[in-house]
Scaffold this motif. Structure first.
Motif, PDB file in Angstrom:
ATOM      1  N   VAL A 296      10.813 -13.509  25.147  1.00 10.19           N
ATOM      2  CA  VAL A 296      11.696 -14.145  24.179  1.00 10.19           C
ATOM      3  C   VAL A 296      10.881 -15.087  23.298  1.00 10.19           C
ATOM      4  O   VAL A 296      10.125 -15.921  23.792  1.00 10.19           O
ATOM      5  CB  VAL A 296      12.815 -14.927  24.888  1.00 10.19           C
ATOM      6  N   VAL A 297      11.038 -14.934  21.990  1.00 15.29           N
ATOM      7  CA  VAL A 297      10.432 -15.839  21.008  1.00 15.29           C
ATOM      8  C   VAL A 297      11.552 -16.287  20.084  1.00 15.29           C
ATOM      9  O   VAL A 297      12.073 -15.492  19.297  1.00 15.29           O
ATOM     10  CB  VAL A 297       9.314 -15.148  20.198  1.00 15.29           C
ATOM     11  N   GLY A 298      11.951 -17.537  20.200  1.00 12.97           N
ATOM     12  CA  GLY A 298      13.087 -18.014  19.415  1.00 12.97           C
ATOM     13  C   GLY A 298      14.356 -17.292  19.815  1.00 12.97           C
ATOM     14  O   GLY A 298      14.744 -17.281  20.989  1.00 12.97           O
ATOM     15  N   ASP A 299      15.000 -16.659  18.851  1.00 16.06           N
ATOM     16  CA  ASP A 299      16.239 -15.917  19.099  1.00 16.06           C
ATOM     17  C   ASP A 299      16.004 -14.420  19.237  1.00 16.06           C
ATOM     18  O   ASP A 299      16.937 -13.634  19.132  1.00 16.06           O
ATOM     19  CB  ASP A 299      17.237 -16.154  17.953  1.00 16.06           C
ATOM     20  N   LYS A 300      14.747 -14.021  19.465  1.00 10.36           N
ATOM     21  CA  LYS A 300      14.429 -12.599  19.516  1.00 10.36           C
ATOM     22  C   LYS A 300      13.752 -12.230  20.835  1.00 10.36           C
ATOM     23  O   LYS A 300      12.999 -13.016  21.402  1.00 10.36           O
ATOM     24  CB  LYS A 300      13.514 -12.206  18.347  1.00 10.36           C
ATOM     25  N   VAL A 301      14.021 -11.008  21.280  1.00 14.25           N
ATOM     26  CA  VAL A 301      13.325 -10.418  22.417  1.00 14.25           C
ATOM     27  C   VAL A 301      12.354  -9.373  21.890  1.00 14.25           C
ATOM     28  O   VAL A 301      12.736  -8.507  21.096  1.00 14.25           O
ATOM     29  CB  VAL A 301      14.318  -9.756  23.393  1.00 14.25           C
ATOM     30  N   PHE A 302      11.103  -9.458  22.324  1.00 11.81           N
ATOM     31  CA  PHE A 302      10.081  -8.482  21.961  1.00 11.81           C
ATOM     32  C   PHE A 302       9.802  -7.631  23.191  1.00 11.81           C
ATOM     33  O   PHE A 302       9.321  -8.141  24.208  1.00 11.81           O
ATOM     34  CB  PHE A 302       8.808  -9.171  21.495  1.00 11.81           C
ATOM     35  N   LEU A 303      10.099  -6.349  23.114  1.00 12.15           N
ATOM     36  CA  LEU A 303       9.888  -5.408  24.215  1.00 12.15           C
ATOM     37  C   LEU A 303       8.845  -4.393  23.783  1.00 12.15           C
ATOM     38  O   LEU A 303       8.940  -3.819  22.690  1.00 12.15           O
ATOM     39  CB  LEU A 303      11.196  -4.722  24.582  1.00 12.15           C
ATOM     40  N   PHE A 304       7.833  -4.155  24.645  1.00 15.57           N
ATOM     41  CA  PHE A 304       6.803  -3.191  24.266  1.00 15.57           C
ATOM     42  C   PHE A 304       6.201  -2.529  25.495  1.00 15.57           C
ATOM     43  O   PHE A 304       6.156  -3.102  26.581  1.00 15.57           O
ATOM     44  CB  PHE A 304       5.697  -3.860  23.426  1.00 15.57           C
ATOM     45  N   GLY A 305       5.739  -1.288  25.277  1.00 13.75           N
ATOM     46  CA  GLY A 305       5.071  -0.539  26.325  1.00 13.75           C
ATOM     47  C   GLY A 305       6.019  -0.033  27.392  1.00 13.75           C
ATOM     48  O   GLY A 305       7.220   0.074  27.205  1.00 13.75           O
ATOM     49  N   GLY A 306       5.439   0.317  28.546  1.00 16.15           N
ATOM     50  CA  GLY A 306       6.208   0.894  29.641  1.00 16.15           C
ATOM     51  C   GLY A 306       6.053   2.398  29.695  1.00 16.15           C
ATOM     52  O   GLY A 306       5.302   3.008  28.921  1.00 16.15           O
ATOM     53  N   THR A 307       6.786   3.011  30.606  1.00 26.02           N
ATOM     54  CA  THR A 307       6.695   4.455  30.789  1.00 26.02           C
ATOM     55  C   THR A 307       8.084   5.042  31.001  1.00 26.02           C
ATOM     56  O   THR A 307       8.960   4.386  31.561  1.00 26.02           O
ATOM     57  CB  THR A 307       5.763   4.794  31.979  1.00 26.02           C
ATOM     58  N   SER A 308       8.279   6.274  30.538  1.00 28.58           N
ATOM     59  CA  SER A 308       9.571   6.960  30.586  1.00 28.58           C
ATOM     60  C   SER A 308       9.395   8.401  31.005  1.00 28.58           C
ATOM     61  O   SER A 308       8.311   8.978  30.843  1.00 28.58           O
ATOM     62  CB  SER A 308      10.242   6.962  29.201  1.00 28.58           C
ATOM     63  N   LEU A 342      14.895  -7.198  19.714  1.00 27.31           N
ATOM     64  CA  LEU A 342      16.328  -7.456  19.840  1.00 27.31           C
ATOM     65  C   LEU A 342      16.593  -8.857  19.310  1.00 27.31           C
ATOM     66  O   LEU A 342      16.028  -9.836  19.807  1.00 27.31           O
ATOM     67  CB  LEU A 342      16.764  -7.350  21.299  1.00 27.31           C
ATOM     68  N   ASP A 343      17.441  -8.942  18.299  1.00 25.19           N
ATOM     69  CA  ASP A 343      17.786 -10.225  17.687  1.00 25.19           C
ATOM     70  C   ASP A 343      19.102 -10.711  18.287  1.00 25.19           C
ATOM     71  O   ASP A 343      20.132 -10.070  18.141  1.00 25.19           O
ATOM     72  CB  ASP A 343      17.905 -10.073  16.170  1.00 25.19           C
ATOM     73  N   PHE A 344      19.055 -11.840  19.006  1.00 28.90           N
ATOM     74  CA  PHE A 344      20.269 -12.380  19.612  1.00 28.90           C
ATOM     75  C   PHE A 344      21.282 -12.816  18.565  1.00 28.90           C
ATOM     76  O   PHE A 344      22.492 -12.676  18.753  1.00 28.90           O
ATOM     77  CB  PHE A 344      19.935 -13.587  20.501  1.00 28.90           C
ATOM     78  N   ARG A 345      20.777 -13.379  17.465  1.00 25.31           N
ATOM     79  CA  ARG A 345      21.667 -13.901  16.421  1.00 25.31           C
ATOM     80  C   ARG A 345      21.159 -13.480  15.046  1.00 25.31           C
ATOM     81  O   ARG A 345      20.617 -14.287  14.297  1.00 25.31           O
ATOM     82  CB  ARG A 345      21.747 -15.426  16.520  1.00 25.31           C
ATOM     83  N   PRO A 346      21.309 -12.206  14.704  1.00 25.97           N
ATOM     84  CA  PRO A 346      20.789 -11.752  13.412  1.00 25.97           C
ATOM     85  C   PRO A 346      21.502 -12.454  12.257  1.00 25.97           C
ATOM     86  O   PRO A 346      22.731 -12.591  12.258  1.00 25.97           O
ATOM     87  CB  PRO A 346      21.086 -10.248  13.425  1.00 25.97           C
TER      88      PRO A 346
END
Length: 391
Positions: A296-308, A342-346
């Motif tokens: 979480v940075v401010g009102d945003k979530v930054f999601l990156f990487g992983g496997t599917s 993901l923006d919590f409060r766009p």
């Protein structure tokens, strides 16, 4: 809530560790299918500028001796925490062994060091959790390499004294587990999820997945298991947990081995009401995955990487599949190089930008600043290594 940005071309990493310092996200290590994790090579560091969504890879040392260097070797299943402008890496393993040496990365000088520590250093492990409370790093659980068993112990490193201590807790602790999450909220460490075993500390392939959330009161040293209600999520491991700006614990994406299912759901837990809520944001949801990073940075979530799991939705091109020489298909998993926000409060401004982007509207009459914002939201990065890189 709205998923506003989806960009490709970042670091292709799984089971990495990342942390926020200022307006930058620092990502350390992890693995990518096809690379060599037996040979000890220096850990890679990638930095994301959260203003323009650009990744960069920091230079690796030219001459590296893992036995004398203060640069950690490339690994996965480790943790990263930030204390001031320094980042501390602990634990993790490569394909040969786990590690319990503490490493420090200075975000001002971009240099590594190995701080001198004292006390009862925890055994080498991976799949543990770590979080900062009152100037101390609390470590819970994981799989201990030397004794070949899961852990339910708590260890603490005081950053003011650099002294390790074993914490004698009160009450019933969370069960033995790895790949859970720990979230700091005030003086509490909230533990959720993870992979356990029917045989307690021993790995017998009879996995269990607990859906309870518990917390350690670090003032009293007592474990508590609050009675929860609402949309209680299924037990899971390799998910992401973060603290939302309204003091909610947010859980994103995961894997459950009993069902052999990956998920891309999002739950929010209120520590005040002990209530779970299933949240369904607007926008394009990231593909189902595990072992990603989420901050979480401010009102945003930054999601990156992983496997599917491989599917028609996450195969970006036939060329990418051909380049992988079947390695990912053998494991039936695909390693990601993407970034989702993901923006919590766009704001109304952000929503208008999305209308322009999604409807391919003419941008010629827009101001240069607005056009720059659109380019940042839509231009992929280009630092990914090929899928068939053998290290």
């Amino acid at each position: 809530m709205y998923w506003t940005v989806h960009l490709e071309g970042g670091p292709r990493r799984v089971n990495h560790a990342a942390v926020v310092v200022g307006d930058k996200i620092y990502s350390f290590g992890g693995y990518c299918t096809g690379e060599n994790y037996r040979r000890r090579r220096p850990m890679d560091v990638h930095v994301l500028n959260t203003a323009n969504f650009r990744w960069c890879a920091l230079p690796l040392p030219k001459h590296y001796d893992p036995h004398i260097s203060c640069v950690p070797y490339q690994r996965y299943g480790h943790t990263a925490v930030a204390y001031g402008d320094k980042i501390y890496i602990w634990g993790g393993r490569n394909d040969e062994a786990a590690c319990n040496i503490l490493f420090c990365f200075d975000t001002n000088t971009l240099q590594w060091s190995c701080p001198n520590v004292s006390g009862m250093v925890p055994g080498a492990r991976d799949g543990h959790s770590a979080c900062i409370i009152s100037g101390c790093m609390y470590v819970f659980g994981g799989f201990e390499e030397e004794i070949d068993r899961f852990s339910q112990d708590v260890h603490v490193l005081n950053f003011r004294t650099m002294h390790w201590s074993y914490v004698c807790t009160l009450g019933e602790p969370p069960s033995y587990r790895d790949f859970h999450s720990a979230t700091a909220l005030g003086d509490r460490m909230y533990i959720f999820g993870g992979r356990g075993d029917q045989n307690g500390p021993f790995h017998s392939q009879e996995e269990i997945y607990c859906s309870d959330i518990m917390y350690l009161d670090t003032i009293t040293g007592r474990w508590c298991r609050p009675a929860t209600y609402g949309d209680i999520p299924i037990g899971r491991r390799s998910h992401s947990a973060s603290l939302q700006y309204r003091q909610h614990v947010v859980i994103i994406s995961c894997y459950n081995g009993l069902y052999d299912e990956h998920y891309n759901d999002l739950y929010r837990f209120s520590p005040v009401r002990n209530e779970w809520q299933l949240v369904k944001p607007l926008g394009k949801v990231p593909s189902k995955r595990r072992r990603q990073s989420c901050l979480v940075v401010g009102d945003k979530v930054f999601l990156f990487g992983g496997t599917s799991p491989y599917s028609g939705q996450n195969l970006h091109s036939l060329e990418e599949l051909d380049d992988n020489h079947g390695e990912g298909l053998d494991a039936k998993l695909m390693d990601h190089n993407d970034l989702h926000i993901l923006d919590f409060r766009p704001t109304l401004h952000t929503l208008c930008l999305l209308i322009v982007i999604n409807n391919h509207l003419d941008q010629r009459l827009l101001s240069p600043i607005v056009r720059w914002e659109i380019r940042a939201m839509t231009t992929n990065n280009s630092i990914s290594r090929p899928l068939n890189n053998t290290g």
